[in-house]
Design an enzyme around this catalytic site. Structure first.
Site, mmCIF file in Angstrom:
data_model
loop_
_atom_site.group_PDB
_atom_site.id
_atom_site.type_symbol
_atom_site.label_atom_id
_atom_site.label_comp_id
_atom_site.label_asym_id
_atom_site.label_seq_id
_atom_site.Cartn_x
_atom_site.Cartn_y
_atom_site.Cartn_z
ATOM 1 N N SER A 364 -39.760 25.515 34.244
ATOM 2 C CA SER A 364 -40.045 26.254 33.018
ATOM 3 C C SER A 364 -40.545 27.630 33.421
ATOM 4 O O SER A 364 -41.521 27.738 34.164
ATOM 5 C CB SER A 364 -41.108 25.540 32.189
ATOM 6 O OG SER A 364 -41.546 26.375 31.146
ATOM 7 N N ARG A 365 -39.874 28.676 32.944
ATOM 8 C CA ARG A 365 -40.260 30.032 33.362
ATOM 9 C C ARG A 365 -41.455 30.551 32.577
ATOM 10 O O ARG A 365 -41.937 31.634 32.832
ATOM 11 C CB ARG A 365 -39.063 30.975 33.243
ATOM 12 C CG ARG A 365 -37.956 30.578 34.204
ATOM 13 C CD ARG A 365 -36.824 31.585 34.277
ATOM 14 N NE ARG A 365 -35.740 31.001 35.061
ATOM 15 C CZ ARG A 365 -34.612 30.544 34.572
ATOM 16 N NH1 ARG A 365 -34.394 30.624 33.274
ATOM 17 N NH2 ARG A 365 -33.687 30.026 35.337
ATOM 18 N N VAL A 366 -41.894 29.785 31.583
ATOM 19 C CA VAL A 366 -43.124 30.152 30.867
ATOM 20 C C VAL A 366 -44.313 29.500 31.558
ATOM 21 O O VAL A 366 -45.371 30.083 31.699
ATOM 22 C CB VAL A 366 -43.039 29.740 29.377
ATOM 23 C CG1 VAL A 366 -44.353 29.964 28.667
ATOM 24 C CG2 VAL A 366 -41.923 30.518 28.694
#
Length: 511
Positions: A364-366
């Site tokens: 997850s890039r968040v």
């Protein structure tokens, strides 16, 4: 009886005063070809791309191709009643679908028409299916978690409100189940959910709707269905219709979750349309603009800034792989558009680790921005523990003499895998996820038999619900771990008094 000339004159004048000259002008064309959900028409020189056209039998179509001598039209409905030589007229409207609160709880088709047998939808609001995605300055950073209720997602690949997270994996590995469980977990979370089923069997969609009804999730969900028996244009249009319905709520400051299940079938429908419309095929026989088809859909997911109401639309697109090949054309396209992916491993699925989320490939890039502080604290080492466990597991098969540190890592890894298992349609509130992960990472499961881990989990939840609900409530309301000593003592007391199942105890003694 005589009528005077003056009376006749007055009557004529009165009639002339009320006369309105109504001249209706409609630009019409002639159908030159029809077949496979597509028509061509000559004479519509001023037609716009995406404009709705009406055929003489009442069926609507949407302009897809603008060429020098005719227009290519995708027919939104039954094309068998259209023949060459029929007239088709412009409506002057861009393709739109009904939107509004009245849509919630209903099952509709790609045009927003009800197909659940519960009567008409009483809404006068509509929105174009194509809409420009919010610009950079209209957005804000994703910082609020969207809890899916699935331990391995909320701990390892957290999703934030306004994020686009791809669910990817082979056929029959539980992709839809993850999306449905995420919808079920939004109960009482002030979230509107939209489930777009593209090319799914009608029986499967009915099953999902029944599941949503059984858990009370249809109270905040819209289901958009485009079955495999529908013409290809309706499968292509369905996700855009779902996005338009979601944007209505997002622009009102609400949070929306949209599931596109799945975009592989939409891509197939778009390829079919494009080839029939004689667009040049690109790589792997897909038109070169399939990337644009998906990007302009997924970019509409956003977290709006406070001036625009602070609403959000979270997208969970689903893509099917062939034999785990994430480097194929459609998967790489959608991976590059989204903010991370949840990869489902078929080997894990068939070995009983469900949900079969591959922690090594999923990302997850968040990340931590979409986690509460308590979860961030207890789940910090999980990914490393799992990675080292899988590496050591394959190594340990070849050697029997393992040092204590390696054994400890293997034992912790086996218990981590067991904790991350979860039943179908049983999402967990975040405070209970924190509780079991705290027990794991602080070593309270190390002395418990692997077969007893799920028993431990079930009983510790019951014990805390009964005696320490204030601690769970504190995690839920503040997002932080409660007083560490008090919380740790409560977990330790339970672990010390936990009674393992007799069968496992006997089995371990006999070994």
């Amino acid at each position: 009886m005589s009528i005077k000339a003056e009376e006749i004159s007055a009557l004529i004048k009165k009639q002339l005063e009320g006369y309105e000259d109504e001249l209706a002008v409609a630009e019409t064309g002639v159908v030159t070809y029809v077949g496979d959900g597509v028509a061509r028409a000559y004479g519509l020189d001023n037609a716009l791309s995406g404009e709705l056209l009406e055929f003489q039998n009442g069926v609507y179509g949407m302009v897809q191709n603008l060429e020098s001598n005719d227009v290519g039209i995708v027919v939104l409905g039954d094309f068998t009643g259209i023949s060459e030589g029929d007239t088709v007229k412009r409506t002057g409207k861009i393709m739109e679908v009904p939107v509004g609160e009245e849509m919630v709880g209903r099952v509709v088709n790609s045009l927003g028409q009800p197909i659940d047998g519960n009567g008409d939808i009483d809404t006068d609001k509509s929105a174009p299916i194509e809409h420009k995605a919010p610009g950079i300055m209209e957005r804000k950073s994703v910082d609020e978690p969207l809890q899916t209720g699935i331990k391995s997602i909320d701990a390892l690949v957290p999703i934030g409100r306004g994020q686009r997270e791809l669910i990817i994996g082979d056929r029959k590995t539980g992709k839809t189940s993850i999306a449905v469980d995420a919808i079920l977990n939004q109960k009482d979370q002030d979230m509107i959910c939209i489930y777009v089923a593209i090319g799914q069997k009608d029986s499967t969609i009915r099953q999902q709707v029944e599941t949503l009804k059984r858990f009370g999730a249809m109270d905040y969900t819209v289901v958009v269905s485009a079955g495999p028996s529908e013409p290809a244009p309706l499968l292509y249009v369905a996700p855009y219709a779902g996005a338009a319905m979601g944007e209505y709520f997002m622009n009102k400051g609400k949070d929306v979750l949209v599931v596109y299940d799945d975009l592989t079938k939409q891509a197939n429908a778009y390829r079919e349309l494009s080839l029939i419309l004689r667009r040049p095929p690109g790589r792997e026989a897909y038109p070169g603009d399939i990337f644009y088809t998906h990007s302009r859909l997924l970019e509409r997911a956003a977290k709006l800034n406070d001036e625009l109401g602070g609403g959000s639309m979270t997208a969970l697109p689903i893509v099917e792989t062939q034999a785990g090949d994430v480097s194929a054309y459609i998967p790489t396209n959608v991976i590059s558009i989204t903010d991370g992916q949840i990869f489902l491993n078929s080997d894990m699925f068939y070995s009983g680790s469900r949900p079969a989320i591959d922690a090594g490939t999923s990302v997850s890039r968040v990340g931590g921005d979409a986690q509460i502080k308590a979860m961030k604290k207890v789940a910090g080492t999980l990914r490393l523990d799992l990675a080292s466990y899988h590496e050591l597991e394959s190594f340990a098969q070849f050697g029997s003499d393992l040092d204590e540190a390696t054994k400890a890592k293997l034992d912790r890894g086996a218990r981590t895998v067991e904790v991350l298992k979860q039943g179908l349609h049983s999402p967990l509130p975040v405070e209970k996820q924190v509780l079991i992960l705290y027990s794991l990472t602080h070593g309270y499961l190390d002395k418990i038999n692997v077969d007893d881990v799920l028993k431990f989990e079930k009983e510790i939840f019951e014990a805390f619900d009964a005696s320490h609900s204030d601690l769970l409530n504190e995690i839920k309301t503040t997002g932080n771990l409660p007083d560490e000593d008090k919380f740790d003592t409560a977990v330790k007391d339970f672990a010390d008094n936990f009674q393992p199942s007799t069968t496992n105890t006997e089995a371990s003694e006999s070994k």
